[in-house]
Design an enzyme around this catalytic site. Structure first.
Site, short mmCIF file in Angstrom:
data_model
loop_
_atom_site.label_atom_id
_atom_site.label_comp_id
_atom_site.label_asym_id
_atom_site.label_seq_id
_atom_site.Cartn_x
_atom_site.Cartn_y
_atom_site.Cartn_z
N ASP A 18 23.35 25.36 29.81
CA ASP A 18 23.41 25.49 28.35
C ASP A 18 24.47 26.50 27.92
OD1 ASP A 18 22.69 24.97 25.74
OD2 ASP A 18 21.05 26.42 25.72
N ASN A 66 20.16 13.84 24.06
CA ASN A 66 21.58 14.13 23.75
C ASN A 66 22.32 12.93 23.14
OD1 ASN A 66 22.15 16.38 26.58
ND2 ASN A 66 21.56 16.85 24.48
N ARG A 69 23.62 13.23 19.58
CA ARG A 69 24.74 14.09 19.20
C ARG A 69 25.87 13.23 18.59
NH1 ARG A 69 25.41 19.34 23.02
NH2 ARG A 69 23.21 19.88 23.03
N GLU A 205 9.81 28.72 40.12
CA GLU A 205 10.16 30.04 39.59
C GLU A 205 11.26 29.81 38.56
OE1 GLU A 205 8.60 32.81 40.31
OE2 GLU A 205 7.32 31.81 41.79
C1 FPP Z 1 24.42 22.03 26.82
O1 FPP Z 1 25.28 22.88 26.12
C2 FPP Z 1 25.20 21.20 27.73
C3 FPP Z 1 25.21 19.84 27.70
C4 FPP Z 1 24.43 19.07 26.73
C5 FPP Z 1 26.05 19.07 28.60
C6 FPP Z 1 26.28 19.62 29.97
C7 FPP Z 1 27.55 19.04 30.48
C8 FPP Z 1 28.43 19.65 31.27
C9 FPP Z 1 28.18 20.98 31.85
C10 FPP Z 1 29.76 19.04 31.61
C11 FPP Z 1 29.77 17.63 32.12
C12 FPP Z 1 28.86 17.42 33.27
C13 FPP Z 1 29.25 17.08 34.53
C14 FPP Z 1 28.23 16.86 35.57
C15 FPP Z 1 30.65 16.91 34.91
P1 FPP Z 1 25.33 22.78 24.54
O2 FPP Z 1 26.41 21.84 24.17
O3 FPP Z 1 23.98 22.44 23.99
O4 FPP Z 1 25.72 24.27 24.17
P2 FPP Z 1 25.26 25.11 22.89
O5 FPP Z 1 23.77 25.32 23.02
O6 FPP Z 1 26.02 26.38 23.05
O7 FPP Z 1 25.65 24.31 21.69
#
Ligand code: FPP
Length: 257
Positions: A18, A66, A69, A205
Site C-alpha cells: 500500500d 480495485n 478505480r 503474525e
Molecule cells: C495500493 O496502493 C496498491 C495497489 C492497489 C496496487 C499494487 C500494485 C503494484 C505494487 C504494482 C504492480 C504489481 C505487480 C505485481 C507488478 P494505493 O494505490 O492504494 O496507494 P494509496 O493508498 O497511497 O492511494
C-alpha cells in the site's frame, strides 16, 4: 543494520503493498507513476525474499474491489503487470521460482492472461520459492467460492454435511496451498487487512510498516522478519514463559518450569 536469523524464517509471507498513490502525490506525479515505482519495489522484494530463502511470498497486487478505480488507473496496473511478467520471466524460471496466481483470473484482460498462464505452466515444477500474485482477489470471495464447492458436493451426495470442517474449507483455499501465511506485512501506514487472505490469517503474525510501498526495500523486509522472529507464536496454546499464579494477596508468584 537489521539481523535476521537464518533459522526460524517465516515460511509464507504475505504483503499488502500500500502507498503507491500517496508516493506519487508527494512526488508530484500521477497515480500510475506511483504504481510504476511500486512495480520496481516488487522486483526488489521478490529478489530479496528468494535470497533469504522464503518458501512462499504472496503479493496483493490487485483486489476484486480495485476494479472500481478509474479506468485509466486499472489499465495502467494491468499494463505494469504484463510488463512485470514479461520482464521477470527469465529471472523467475532461471531461479527455480514457481509463479502462481490467485483470484478471479478470468476477469483479467486477455493481454495479461496471455503472459500469466504460460509462465504459470512453465514454472509449475519449480520449488525454490512460490511467488503468488493475488489478482482480482478477495478473501471473502475466496471463502464464498470454497463454500459453493462444498455445497455442490453435498448436493451431489458426495459429501456429508458433518464433514464440512475447518480443514475441509482450508483444503479448498487456493491461497493456502503453500500453507498458512506466517507473517503478513502491510506497508503505507494503514492498519487494516482489506480482504487479504482472510481464512489463512487465523494465526498469522502482523507487521505494519509506515514506509510507502515504492520505498519499501530489503532492509524493511528484514525489519519485518526480525520483528516476527522476536515473537512467540502460541496458536491458542500456552507459551514457553513460566506460568504465573496470582495469590489472594495479589502478589504474583512465578512458578518454576
Ligand atoms: C495500493 O496502493 C496498491 C495497489 C492497489 C496496487 C499494487 C500494485 C503494484 C505494487 C504494482 C504492480 C504489481 C505487480 C505485481 C507488478 P494505493 O494505490 O492504494 O496507494 P494509496 O493508498 O497511497 O492511494
Amino acid at each position: 543494520m537489521v539481523f535476521v536469523e537464518a533459522r526460524n524464517l517465516p515460511s509464507h509471507v504475505g504483503i499488502i503493498m500500500d502507498g503507491n498513490g500517496r508516493w506519487a502525490q508527494t512526488h508530484g506525479h500521477d497515480r500510475s507513476a506511483g504504481h510504476r515505482e511500486g512495480s520496481a519495489a516488487v522486483r526488489r522484494i521478490v529478489r530479496a525474499a528468494r535470497r533469504l530463502g522464503l518458501k512462499a511470498l504472496t503479493l496483493y497486487a490487485f483486489s476484486e474491489q480495485n476494479w472500481a478505480r478509474p479506468e485509466q488507473e486499472v489499465d495502467a496496473l494491468m499494463g505494469l503487470l504484463r510488463e512485470f511478467l514479461l520482464g521477470e520471466r527469465d529471472e523467475i524460471l532461471g531461479n527455480g521460482i514457481r509463479l502462481n496466481a490467485i483470484g478471479n483470473i478470468g476477469r483479467l484482460p486477455a493481454l495479461v492472461r496471455a503472459v500469466l498462464e504460460p509462465l504459470r505452466r512453465e514454472s509449475e515444477g519449480n520449488d525454490s520459492m512460490t511467488l503468488t500474485l493475488a489478482l482480482s482477489y478477495g478473501g471473502r470471495e475466496e471463502i464464498a467460492q470454497a463454500a459453493r464447492e462444498l455445497a455442490t458436493r453435498v448436493k451431489a451426495g458426495t459429501l456429508e454435511t458433518d464433514k464440512i470442517t475447518a480443514e475441509a474449507l482450508h483444503g479448498l483455499m487456493p491461497s493456502l496451498t503453500v500453507g498458512d501465511p506466517d507473517l503478513v506485512i502491510r506497508t503505507g501506514g494503514e492498519r487494516r487487512i482489506s480482504n487479504f487472505l482472510l481464512y489463512g490469517l487465523a494465526y498469522a503474525e502482523l507487521h505494519f510498516s509506515d514506509t510507502l510501498w515504492p520505498e519499501f526495500g530489503e532492509e524493511d523486509l528484514y525489519e519485518a522478519i526480525a520483528s516476527y522472529q522476536a515473537r512467540e507464536r502460541r496458536f491458542g496454546k500456552v507459551g514457553k514463559a513460566a506460568p504465573q499464579r496470582v495469590t489472594a494477596g495479589g502478589q504474583v508468584i512465578r512458578l518454576a518450569v
